[in-house]
Design an enzyme around this catalytic site. Structure first.
Site, short mmCIF file in Angstrom:
data_model
loop_
_atom_site.label_atom_id
_atom_site.label_comp_id
_atom_site.label_asym_id
_atom_site.label_seq_id
_atom_site.Cartn_x
_atom_site.Cartn_y
_atom_site.Cartn_z
CG ASP A 1 23.85 80.66 -11.58
OD1 ASP A 1 24.05 81.75 -11.01
OD2 ASP A 1 23.13 80.04 -11.83
CE LYS B 1 27.39 75.10 -10.69
NZ LYS B 1 27.63 75.61 -9.10
CG ASN B 2 23.12 75.17 -9.47
OD1 ASN B 2 24.48 74.53 -8.77
ND2 ASN B 2 23.01 76.39 -10.18
CB CYS C 1 30.60 82.49 -6.10
SG CYS C 1 31.15 81.06 -7.79
NE ARG D 1 32.80 75.90 -7.08
CZ ARG D 1 31.82 77.42 -6.76
NH1 ARG D 1 32.78 78.67 -6.81
NH2 ARG D 1 31.04 76.75 -6.41
NE ARG E 1 24.92 83.71 -3.06
CZ ARG E 1 25.67 82.21 -3.64
NH1 ARG E 1 26.89 81.55 -4.22
NH2 ARG E 1 24.63 81.27 -3.94
C1 EPZ Z 1 21.03 79.09 -6.01
O1 EPZ Z 1 21.35 79.77 -5.53
C2 EPZ Z 1 22.44 78.45 -7.40
N1 EPZ Z 1 23.25 77.34 -6.64
C3 EPZ Z 1 23.03 79.73 -7.81
O2 EPZ Z 1 24.61 79.22 -8.95
C4 EPZ Z 1 22.29 80.58 -8.58
O3 EPZ Z 1 22.38 82.04 -8.51
C5 EPZ Z 1 20.61 80.75 -7.76
O4 EPZ Z 1 20.15 79.52 -6.94
C6 EPZ Z 1 19.71 81.74 -8.30
O5 EPZ Z 1 18.99 81.35 -9.08
C7 EPZ Z 1 22.42 76.21 -6.58
O6 EPZ Z 1 22.09 75.74 -6.76
C8 EPZ Z 1 24.27 75.26 -6.19
P1 EPZ Z 1 18.95 81.69 -3.66
P2 EPZ Z 1 20.92 79.95 -3.34
O7 EPZ Z 1 18.99 81.09 -1.96
O8 EPZ Z 1 19.98 79.30 -3.62
C9 EPZ Z 1 18.89 86.30 -0.96
C10 EPZ Z 1 26.19 78.94 -9.80
O9 EPZ Z 1 26.42 79.60 -10.41
N2 EPZ Z 1 18.79 85.20 -0.27
O10 EPZ Z 1 17.68 81.93 -4.81
O11 EPZ Z 1 22.20 80.58 -2.74
C11 EPZ Z 1 20.10 86.07 -2.08
O12 EPZ Z 1 21.48 86.30 -1.00
C12 EPZ Z 1 25.54 79.70 -8.49
O13 EPZ Z 1 26.14 77.69 -10.27
C13 EPZ Z 1 18.32 85.75 1.04
O14 EPZ Z 1 17.91 86.75 1.11
O15 EPZ Z 1 20.29 81.47 -4.50
C14 EPZ Z 1 20.36 86.05 -3.04
O16 EPZ Z 1 19.96 87.48 -2.95
C15 EPZ Z 1 25.43 80.58 -8.25
N3 EPZ Z 1 18.23 84.87 2.59
C16 EPZ Z 1 18.75 85.68 -3.10
O17 EPZ Z 1 18.16 85.50 -2.07
C17 EPZ Z 1 18.66 83.65 2.54
O18 EPZ Z 1 18.17 83.09 3.57
C18 EPZ Z 1 19.14 84.78 -4.29
O19 EPZ Z 1 19.63 83.21 -3.60
C19 EPZ Z 1 18.46 82.67 0.94
C20 EPZ Z 1 18.75 83.36 0.03
#
Ligand code: EPZ
Length: 429
Positions: free
Chosen positions: A316, A22-23, A126, A408, A131
């Site tokens: 995840d 998915k991701n 989610c 999803r 986020r």
């Molecule tokens: C991706 O989310 C995945 N989603 C998530 O999977 C996964 O948990 C996550 O990466 C971590 O591996 C998809 O790929 C669609 P991040 P993403 O940007 O990209 C903070 C699932 O269940 N952050 O790596 O949104 C954020 O709050 C989902 O399939 C900021 O502070 O995650 C988090 O604490 C859930 N500012 C950390 O960074 C920003 O602008 C990592 O988030 C962006 C992120």
């Protein structure tokens, strides 16, 4: 709304085919916006999030043709999508569509890179923490975009096009890295991204972009260099297997006991999780068809795990590991370092009798001999599947409500599990 009914206690035995990730599929579909030519994606999982993104891309004027199953095709083969973004008719991604799936916010990068403007609603997704998108905005600003936020929309403009730049991420972010890479492909000059996310899905998208004519080096490492090009072509790409689905079923069989072949799984995508499962008492063997996981007889051993960016233990899989540890022979500790509020499953696992206490980012799980089935409900995708795993191992009946979360991200979950001997069925009201 659909529910899933499970009668626990059966061991899992058989073969589970692993779907496309998915991701990776979601950003790959979004990458289709970068080219006037057709991007063909094979092995796309049939998931609610994929269907939702099809609607969002359709709103921008993208034509998506979904090829059906071909004669002789394997039963579980993913779908093939033909994505044609010849004419982008609208650069706005509205609240009604984006609020339902966080990854849809990422359309901001290709829209801005190709059309020099985008207006995208702040995302939903989610309920696993605040986020924010500040780092995505920072990356686009470095590339020369002017960004304002108005009425819940991020409005991005780059009248003369984006310009290559150095982007240093203060923390590892998958979304930030996807957005920076996609935007940089059509920027003038060279972009250097440091502290980039190394997740396999980043590499998969970069591989596809390179097939489309992009010039990206170093994807899959913390330093990515993108040499901008004037335009991208069409290409054909196969989505890599889903490492989170793989890990989820590996945990399920470790919990119930049994012997399951995870067909098409690639061990290097989740080595840290496989190591944890081995520590917990599973036997993990790699073979030509994928990964075989068995646990016979011996009990589940407790573990101490912290989630971390790739190649660390994935956030995840945190909820699923917690379900498994609820039946370990001793106390386990799981620390969540990626999302600050990803413990919504704790109170639901307690309904099975699990003994879990929370102290800040760390959960301590005192394993018990047997969980008992219960009616449960979850607020996010991975939390929901942790309840399914608990239900498979628990004594008696479990009813999982709010199944739309599972739809999803898990393709044909109940079919795949019942083929391995689980008593699991979907009840549509
Ligand atoms: C991706 O989310 C995945 N989603 C998530 O999977 C996964 O948990 C996550 O990466 C971590 O591996 C998809 O790929 C669609 P991040 P993403 O940007 O990209 C903070 C699932 O269940 N952050 O790596 O949104 C954020 O709050 C989902 O399939 C900021 O502070 O995650 C988090 O604490 C859930 N500012 C950390 O960074 C920003 O602008 C990592 O988030 C962006 C992120």
């Amino acid at each position: 709304m659909d529910r899933i009914r499970i009668v626990g206690g059966a061991k899992l035995n058989g073969t589970i085919p692993i779907s496309g990730a998915k991701n990776a599929a979601l950003p790959l579909m979004i990458a289709g916006l970068l080219s006037e030519e057709t991007l063909i994606l094979d092995n796309v999982p049939r998931l609610a999030d994929v269907a939702q993104l099809q609607r969002i891309l359709g709103n921008h004027g993208v034509d998506i043709m979904s090829a059906g199953k071909r004669p002789g095709a394997r039963e579980y083969q993913g779908q093939t999508l033909h994505i044609s973004a010849a004419d982008i008719i609208d650069t706005t991604a509205p609240y009604e569509l984006v609020s339902r799936m966080r990854a849809s916010f990422w359309v901001i990068a290709p829209l801005l890179a190709r059309m020099h403007e985008a207006r995208v609603s702040l995302p939903g997704g989610c309920a696993i923490g605040t986020r924010p998108v500040d780092l995505l905005i920072m990356a686009l600003e470095k590339l020369g975009a002017e960004i304002t936020i108005d009425g819940g929309y991020v409005i991005a403009k780059a009248p003369g096009g984006l310009k290559g730049a150095t982007i240093e991420f203060p923390k590892v972010t998958v979304s930030g890295t996807h957005v920076a890479v996609m935007a940089a492909t059509l920027a003038r000059g060279t972009t250097v991204i440091t502290n980039a996310a190394c997740e396999p899905e980043i590499l998969d998208v970069a591989d596809c972009l390179n097939k489309m004519g992009a010039r990206i080096l170093g994807a899959g490492t913390p330093r990515i260099v993108v040499e901008g090009v004037v335009k991208l072509n069409g290409a054909r790409h196969t989505v890599l297997p889903d490492r989170i689905e793989t890990g989820t079923y590996a945990m399920a069989v470790t919990m119930t006991g049994g012997d399951v072949q995870l067909a098409g799984a690639r061990p290097e995508l989740l080595q840290s999780a496989l190591d944890v499962l081995t520590q917990a008492g599973a036997v993990v063997a790699v073979n030509n068809e994928g990964i075989r996981v068995t646990r016979n007889g011996a009990g589940i051993r407790p573990v101490k795990v912290s989630t971390a960016p790739f190649p660390g233990f994935p956030t995840d899989l945190q909820a699923q590991l917690m379900a498994l540890m609820a039946c370990a022979g001793g106390a386990s500790r799981i620390t969540e370092t990626i999302f600050e509020n990803r413990f919504m499953h704790v109170q639901e696992l307690a309904r099975f009798g699990a003994r879990i206490s929370l102290d800040g980012e760390t959960a301590t799980i005192d394993g018990i001999a047997r969980l008992r089935g219960a009616p449960v409900m979850a607020t996010d995708l991975r939390a929901s599947v942790s309840l399914v795993i608990a239900g498979l191992a628990a004594e008696g009946e479990t009813m999982v409500n709010r199944v739309y979360h599972l739809d999803r991200g898990f393709e044909r979950l109940e079919e795949k599990l019942s083929a391995c001997g689980a008593s699991i069925e979907r009840i549509s009201d």
